[in-house]
Design a protein around this motif. Structure first.
Motif, short mmCIF file in Angstrom:
data_model
loop_
_atom_site.label_atom_id
_atom_site.label_comp_id
_atom_site.label_asym_id
_atom_site.label_seq_id
_atom_site.Cartn_x
_atom_site.Cartn_y
_atom_site.Cartn_z
N UNK A 1 0.83 -1.20 0.00
CA UNK A 1 0.00 0.00 0.00
C UNK A 1 0.87 1.26 0.00
N UNK A 2 0.27 2.33 -0.44
CA UNK A 2 0.93 3.62 -0.32
C UNK A 2 0.58 4.17 1.05
N UNK A 3 1.50 4.10 1.95
CA UNK A 3 1.26 4.47 3.35
C UNK A 3 0.94 5.96 3.45
N UNK B 1 28.44 -2.87 3.94
CA UNK B 1 27.32 -1.95 4.16
C UNK B 1 27.17 -1.08 2.92
N UNK B 2 25.98 -1.07 2.36
CA UNK B 2 25.72 -0.25 1.17
C UNK B 2 25.37 1.19 1.55
N UNK B 3 24.67 1.36 2.65
CA UNK B 3 24.26 2.71 3.05
C UNK B 3 23.90 2.72 4.52
N UNK B 4 24.01 3.90 5.12
CA UNK B 4 23.66 4.10 6.53
C UNK B 4 22.90 5.41 6.65
N UNK B 5 21.78 5.38 7.38
CA UNK B 5 20.98 6.58 7.59
C UNK B 5 20.70 6.73 9.09
N UNK B 6 20.57 7.98 9.53
CA UNK B 6 20.38 8.27 10.95
C UNK B 6 19.19 9.21 11.12
N UNK B 7 18.40 8.96 12.16
CA UNK B 7 17.28 9.84 12.50
C UNK B 7 17.19 9.95 14.02
N UNK B 8 16.12 10.55 14.51
CA UNK B 8 15.99 10.80 15.94
C UNK B 8 15.39 9.64 16.71
N UNK B 9 14.78 9.94 17.83
CA UNK B 9 14.24 8.93 18.74
C UNK B 9 13.08 8.17 18.08
N UNK C 1 9.57 8.42 12.20
CA UNK C 1 11.02 8.36 12.24
C UNK C 1 11.53 7.06 11.62
N UNK C 2 10.90 5.94 11.96
CA UNK C 2 11.33 4.65 11.43
C UNK C 2 11.15 4.57 9.92
N UNK C 3 10.03 5.06 9.43
CA UNK C 3 9.78 5.02 8.00
C UNK C 3 10.76 5.92 7.24
N UNK C 4 11.02 7.09 7.78
CA UNK C 4 11.92 8.03 7.12
C UNK C 4 13.34 7.47 7.04
#
Length: 355
Positions: free
Chosen positions: A2-4, A56-64, A78-81
């Motif tokens: 689905x398109x969330x 590792x191909x890529x690493x991304x960081x976000x908040x809590x 946050x998890x989806x982003x």
């Protein structure tokens, strides 16, 4: 798939389709109270020995992303982003994903897991293997390279001890958050230090260099200002950031700071010992070898007052078979390795059914 409702997060997939023949990938997420990290890793050939470090191909960081701290809606966003960012950086999209292991603090009950799994199924295609665990599980896997056996002690902003047996048994201690007494955590240490400053100021406690050191570190001129500073933003990570000040004061000989750290060592060690005892990780005679993975800023071994070392010494007096491991990879890589292990087991099981 689905398109969330946050569909705009995935708009890059229409602008950057995955090339034909692109590699399949897995995602590993480590979501804590302070930050959330997502690792995108290629599917590795099945082998008893993984490359170190894993690719590792890529690493991304976000908040809590702890729903108990920021609420469920903010945690999910946050998890989806962070997953979308990792896929975008790797040149992949959701159609290339084969497995996701999401390891998040605050996931302490099957209902927590099920809620997140239901949400993930709305985001990813039906062929993707989805696994939801507590963040302690990823931390353990980061030290054991994906094997779920032994005990992990996390002591960062919060704290938890989590253990697994080779036959799938699991147990944990602490991890209930600061209100319910996660003493030994970064928040717990700093909160006790702030309390000691207030007590010293109003005459209920001993004099301590924590007063001048903490006030200087946060830019205040008087302990009277400390109450306003604390309650203006009582977020866990903001308070826990004062731990290095406490350690510095203890190293300089301050008795109050030293007692706070000594008490924290006992609290952390008691969490580990509770898990080891419940799972019988030490064997019947109490001397069997088992790994103890140490993770989190409170346990870093770059100070003279080494909390992690003191915890290990305390545990080893009761369980001499303890083998301390300080991971060479971050917990998000551990989560990716777990996703790889889960995916491979499912693949092998599918082959056996066909044969």
């Amino acid at each position: 798939m689905k398109r969330y409702r946050n569909g705009e997060i995935w708009d890059f997939e229409h602008e950057m389709p995955v090339a034909v023949g692109a590699r399949d990938v897995i995602l590993g997420l480590d979501g804590g109270t302070t930050s959330t990290v997502c690792i995108c890793m290629p599917i590795l050939p099945f082998s008893d020995h993984l490359p170190e470090p894993p690719p590792v191909l890529a690493r991304a960081v976000a908040g809590c992303s702890n729903h108990n701290s920021v609420g469920e809606a903010a945690a999910r966003e946050t998890l989806e982003q962070v997953m979308a960012d990792a896929l975008w950086k790797s040149g992949s999209n959701r159609s290339a994903v084969r497995a996701v292991c999401l390891a998040v603090s605050g996931v302490n009950h099957p209902t927590d897991q099920q809620r997140i799994l239901d949400w993930l199924r709305d985001i990813f295609p039906s062929h993707v293997g989805l696994y939801v665990k507590n963040d302690a599980v990823a931390a353990l896997a980061s030290g054991t390279m994906g094997k779920l056996h032994g005990c992990v002690l996390i002591a960062g902003t919060g704290t938890i001890a989590y253990g697994f047996t080779e036959d799938g048994g699991e147990a944990w201690a602490a991890g209930a958050g600061p209100v319910l007494g996660d003493w030994g955590s970064g928040y717990g240490i700093a909160a006790q230090a702030l309390t000691a400053v207030i007590k010293a100021h109003d005459g209920r406690g001993a004099e301590t260099m924590l007063m001048s050191s903490i006030l200087e570190s946060i830019g205040l001129s008087s302990p009277d200002e400390l109450i306003g500073w604390t309650y203006a933003d009582p977020s866990w990570a903001r308070i826990a950031a004062l731990v290095p000040v406490v350690v510095s004061c203890a190293e300089a000989g301050d008795e109050v700071a030293n007692k706070i750290l000594c008490d924290s060592v006992q609290e952390l060690a008691s969490s580990v010992k509770a898990v080891v005892q419940r799972l019988d990780l030490c064997g019947k005679d109490g001397k069997d070898s088992f790994p103890l993975v140490l993770v989190g800023g409170v346990l870093e071994a770059n100070k003279r007052w080494d909390i992690g070392k003191e915890v290990t010494n305390c545990v080893s007096k009761v369980y001499p078979g303890v083998v301390t491991i300080r991971p060479k990879v971050e917990p998000a890589v551990g989560a990716a390795l777990l996703a790889w292990n889960f995916f491979m087991k499912e693949s092998l099981r599918g082959r056996s059914y066909k044969n």
